[in-house]
Design an enzyme around this catalytic site. Structure first.
Site, short mmCIF file in Angstrom:
data_model
loop_
_atom_site.label_atom_id
_atom_site.label_comp_id
_atom_site.label_asym_id
_atom_site.label_seq_id
_atom_site.Cartn_x
_atom_site.Cartn_y
_atom_site.Cartn_z
N LYS A 189 3.04 8.35 -2.58
CA LYS A 189 3.07 9.16 -4.10
C LYS A 189 3.31 10.63 -3.88
CE LYS A 189 3.06 4.93 -5.92
NZ LYS A 189 1.94 4.04 -5.97
C1 LIG Z 1 1.29 2.40 -6.47
C2 LIG Z 1 1.99 2.13 -8.24
C3 LIG Z 1 1.17 1.19 -9.14
C4 LIG Z 1 -0.75 1.44 -7.26
O1 LIG Z 1 -1.19 2.18 -7.29
P1 LIG Z 1 -2.41 2.07 -6.59
O2 LIG Z 1 -3.06 3.29 -6.26
O3 LIG Z 1 -1.97 2.01 -5.39
O4 LIG Z 1 -3.68 1.06 -7.17
C5 LIG Z 1 0.64 0.83 -9.39
N1 LIG Z 1 1.15 0.66 -10.68
C6 LIG Z 1 2.91 1.16 -9.70
C7 LIG Z 1 4.25 1.91 -10.86
C8 LIG Z 1 2.74 1.77 -8.76
O5 LIG Z 1 3.92 2.26 -8.25
#
Ligand SMILES: *Cc1c(COP(=O)(O)O)cnc(C)c1O
Length: 402
Positions: A189
């Protein structure tokens, strides 16, 4: 550019500052949630202009906590998008509620009109997902929520640093219109702590409940205030989870947050470069954007114009791989995943626009560590693949005869 090696789809930007800070955290002797997390929460809250911020160990945890703290449960319906990561839907199931899918618009984000068509007397909440960092049409979503008395919980996994109009996603405005906003600090991210997340809100009671639920449902306040018991004493007042963010992770996050605006500027620069390259190529639709928003550019998603191409998305991606470019697809629509399929294929969950967009979407490499030369190589190469596989134009005369 055969000598450059493979260009990965994604790479985190971790600097010396993060490494030094993690060493400091490790040497401090306090590894779990402590002063680093308190500082990260404070600085994050200021950055997104939220009243409250709770550090958690993932965005999945943040979404689950939000629904649990709002009391969403069995018998309730929660509306979300088919173009999201499975975690969004899993958390609805974790609280015992029923997920309902509403189709997307041409930008890939949930369509407010589709939400409106899915609202029933059982609907309790809406989870919009800001796909790739492009904000959903929040005004329309908030209006629907207010009209029907629904909670809005934003899945802002891609949207740390996104502004909707001029306001940061996560901000608690004069009257907060989303009950909670969930952010992800997963390795891929825009801001990463390896694993991690943040839950922001504008409501003190919600925040206290979420904080308690994030750590086993333990309450210290009640006892400490009214008894002579020492700091060792606690009570458990509800069945909570184990979702806290450690100081080791927060040590990374504090520095990532300081660099975030720079990261987003680098991403925007690459997005503009892609846009320039693709805007004159009929076979490729550029990534959706909005003049009203500050896009965090977590993803750059092109859509192939398959009618103009002699190859499909899979073949196009194979060509990219052959030329040394990593790519991905965001996301495999929820109905395509076998666990969700039986429920998602019900008539009330049909999302034909999501399916159509999915068949022609490709996410290109986009990250601060991608230098200009590599970004240009990606842009030129993708454009070349499209040109090489252009469907041969049929002369008008032949068409007439046919
Ligand atoms: C990455 C992601 C999540 C989950 O994030 P985590 O921190 O890995 O739990 C949820 N929703 C979307 C749209 C994502 O891309």
């Amino acid at each position: 550019m055969a000598d450059q090696g493979f260009i990965p789809f994604c790479l985190p930007s971790i600097g010396e500052e993060e490494i030094q800070e993690v060493s400091k955290a490790l040497r401090s002797g306090w590894l779990t949630t402590g002063s680093y997390t308190a500082r990260f929460e404070q600085e994050f809250r200021e950055y997104v202009q939220a009243k409250y911020a709770l550090g958690v160990n993932s965005c999945t945890a943040a979404l689950h906590l939000a629904l649990a703290a709002l009391g969403v449960g069995p018998g309730d319906e929660v509306i979300t998008t088919p173009i999201t990561f499975c975690a969004t839907v899993n958390t609805i199931l974790h609280v015992g509620a029923t997920p309902v899918l509403a189709d997307v618009g041409s930008d890939g984000n949930i369509d407010p009109a589709a939400i409106a068509s899915r609202i029933t007397p059982r609907t309790r909440a809406i989870i919009p997902v800001h796909l790739g960092g492009l904000p959903c049409q929040m005004d329309a979503i908030w209006k629907l929520a207010a009209k029907h008395g629904l909670h809005v919980v934003e899945d802002a996994a891609h949207a740390v640093g996104t502004h909707y109009r001029t306001i940061p996603i996560g901000a608690s405005q004069a009257s907060p219109r989303s009950a909670a906003v969930a952010f992800s600090f997963y390795a891929t991210k825009n801001l990463t702590t390896g694993e991690g997340g943040m839950l922001t809100s504008g409501d003190e009671q919600f925040q206290e409940k979420a904080r308690r639920l994030a750590l086993h449902g333990i309450s210290k306040d009640a006892w400490n205030r009214y008894s002579e018991n020492g700091s060792w004493h606690y009570d458990v007042t509800e069945c909570g989870f184990k979702y806290n963010l450690s100081d080791i992770q927060s040590a990374i996050g504090i520095h990532q947050l300081r660099k975030l605006d720079g990261f987003i500027a680098a991403r925007r620069h690459q997005a503009e470069l892609y846009h320039q390259e693709f805007c004159n190529i009929d076979e490729i639709e550029t990534a959706p954007d909005s003049a009203e928003a500050r896009n965090s550019w977590h993803l750059y998603i092109i859509r192939l114009n398959l009618k103009e191409l002699s190859i499909d998305r899979a073949q196009f991606m194979l060509e990219m791989k052959r030329k040394g470019i990593g790519a991905s697809v965001h996301f495999i629509p929820i109905p395509q995943l076998s666990f969700f399929a039986p429920w998602a294929h019900l008539p009330q969950n049909q999302c034909p626009r999501a399916m159509e967009l999915y068949s022609r979407s490709i996410s290109l490499p986009l990250y601060p560590g991608l230098d200009e030369a590599h970004a240009k190589y990606v842009a030129h190469t993708v454009a070349d693949i499209a040109r090489q596989h252009r469907k041969r134009a049929i002369p008008a005369r032949v068409r007439e005869i046919a």
